[in-house]
Enzyme design. Sequence first.
Site, short mmCIF file in Angstrom:
data_model
loop_
_atom_site.label_atom_id
_atom_site.label_comp_id
_atom_site.label_asym_id
_atom_site.label_seq_id
_atom_site.Cartn_x
_atom_site.Cartn_y
_atom_site.Cartn_z
CB SER A 189 -12.36 -28.53 30.30
OG SER A 189 -13.13 -27.78 29.39
CE1 TYR B 50 -15.09 -25.97 34.51
CE2 TYR B 50 -14.60 -25.42 32.23
CZ TYR B 50 -14.95 -26.35 33.19
OH TYR B 50 -15.15 -27.66 32.82
P1 NDP Z 1 -22.02 -32.95 36.10
O1 NDP Z 1 -22.46 -31.69 36.76
O2 NDP Z 1 -23.05 -33.81 35.49
O3 NDP Z 1 -21.15 -33.83 37.10
C1 NDP Z 1 -20.29 -33.22 38.03
C2 NDP Z 1 -20.03 -34.22 39.14
O4 NDP Z 1 -19.14 -33.60 40.09
C3 NDP Z 1 -21.29 -34.60 39.88
O5 NDP Z 1 -21.29 -35.99 40.07
C4 NDP Z 1 -21.15 -33.90 41.22
O6 NDP Z 1 -21.72 -34.72 42.24
C5 NDP Z 1 -19.65 -33.85 41.37
N1 NDP Z 1 -19.21 -32.82 42.31
C6 NDP Z 1 -19.35 -31.48 42.23
N2 NDP Z 1 -18.83 -30.90 43.32
C7 NDP Z 1 -18.36 -31.89 44.10
C8 NDP Z 1 -17.73 -31.94 45.37
N3 NDP Z 1 -17.45 -30.83 46.08
N4 NDP Z 1 -17.37 -33.14 45.88
C9 NDP Z 1 -17.64 -34.28 45.19
N5 NDP Z 1 -18.24 -34.31 43.99
C10 NDP Z 1 -18.60 -33.12 43.47
O7 NDP Z 1 -20.95 -32.49 35.01
P2 NDP Z 1 -19.95 -33.28 34.03
O8 NDP Z 1 -20.18 -34.72 34.06
O9 NDP Z 1 -20.01 -32.57 32.73
O10 NDP Z 1 -18.54 -32.91 34.71
C11 NDP Z 1 -17.55 -33.85 35.00
C12 NDP Z 1 -16.19 -33.22 34.73
O11 NDP Z 1 -16.05 -33.00 33.33
C13 NDP Z 1 -15.97 -31.88 35.40
O12 NDP Z 1 -14.66 -31.81 35.93
C14 NDP Z 1 -16.12 -30.88 34.25
O13 NDP Z 1 -15.40 -29.71 34.47
C15 NDP Z 1 -15.55 -31.71 33.11
N6 NDP Z 1 -15.93 -31.26 31.78
C16 NDP Z 1 -17.25 -31.25 31.40
C17 NDP Z 1 -17.59 -30.78 30.14
C18 NDP Z 1 -19.03 -30.68 29.70
O14 NDP Z 1 -19.31 -30.03 28.68
N7 NDP Z 1 -19.97 -31.28 30.39
C19 NDP Z 1 -16.58 -30.35 29.18
C20 NDP Z 1 -15.24 -30.43 29.68
C21 NDP Z 1 -14.94 -30.87 30.92
P3 NDP Z 1 -22.48 -34.22 43.54
O15 NDP Z 1 -23.20 -32.94 43.18
O16 NDP Z 1 -23.42 -35.36 43.84
O17 NDP Z 1 -21.42 -34.06 44.56
#
Ligand code: NDP
Length: 245
Positions: free
Chosen positions: A143, A156
């Site tokens: 990030s 975070y």
């Molecule tokens: P979302 O919340 O839309 O997606 C997060 C995903 O992570 C979901 O598919 C969720 O699936 C999965 N997840 C969470 N916990 C677990 C777990 N224990 N095991 C397996 N899967 C898990 O957020 P984003 O798409 O934004 O996030 C994706 C990545 O991008 C993250 O690492 C985030 O930190 C990073 N990021 C996002 C930014 C933003 O502004 N959105 C900016 C910078 C980085 P499920 O709940 O079905 O398990």
Amino acid sequence: MQQSLATKTVLITGASSGIGEATARLLSEQGHRIVMGARRTDRLQSLADNLNWNGGQVVYQQVDVTKLTDLHKLVELAIQTYGGVDVIVNNAGIMPLSHLNALKIDEWNQMIDVNIKGVLNGIAAVLPVMNEQKSGQIINISSIGGLYVVPTGAVYCATKYAVRAISDGLRQENDNLRVTCVYPGVVESELANTISDPTAATAMKSFRKIALKPEAIARAIAHVINQPSDVDTSEIVVRPTASPA
Ligand code: NDP
């Protein structure tokens, strides 16, 4: 620039929403074979059905990235279905922001478990396979919070700094592996839903006004994958143009 058109078997964690889902969609449209993991299998099933209906090759399995055995099962699914693993995108993450003074210690631990240990579990599961085949690509989603710290983001950001360190160490230790650390700026997704702290949730609402679509990050990931095998894009930062930081 000419790009390799080779199709790959790509594992994606956290493919049930946001960046992971957009990446699965784009890579599938490009002809790559997709192996998706997340906890919400209803989401994964409807995404897989949709992509396969449109000619994709997509399978999924329930994965909690905090459990190494789940990642091993995902790799096994890839090997059984498609004969190997070319790429893993360690994308799953959570972001329950809060001031340290709020002492949300359970949330600190969850972030460490998902955002750091989850990435390490993904790496641990694919490394033996990639070492054996003497090739592979590991793409870790950090990030812009992995480049600088903001109030409410201490833990975070610490997890995302860790992803940066792990990615760089992994790259330096392996001549046969392509390793990329991706630093997205603010992106529309469900990530802010994990914030339980009211102050942090309110601050996030104004921050997210300039958010990119998740497809912007998916395109960066696809670019990295589609480079020729001797090209390792080790780091890539993708911000909204209007982002001040
Ligand atoms: P979302 O919340 O839309 O997606 C997060 C995903 O992570 C979901 O598919 C969720 O699936 C999965 N997840 C969470 N916990 C677990 C777990 N224990 N095991 C397996 N899967 C898990 O957020 P984003 O798409 O934004 O996030 C994706 C990545 O991008 C993250 O690492 C985030 O930190 C990073 N990021 C996002 C930014 C933003 O502004 N959105 C900016 C910078 C980085 P499920 O709940 O079905 O398990």
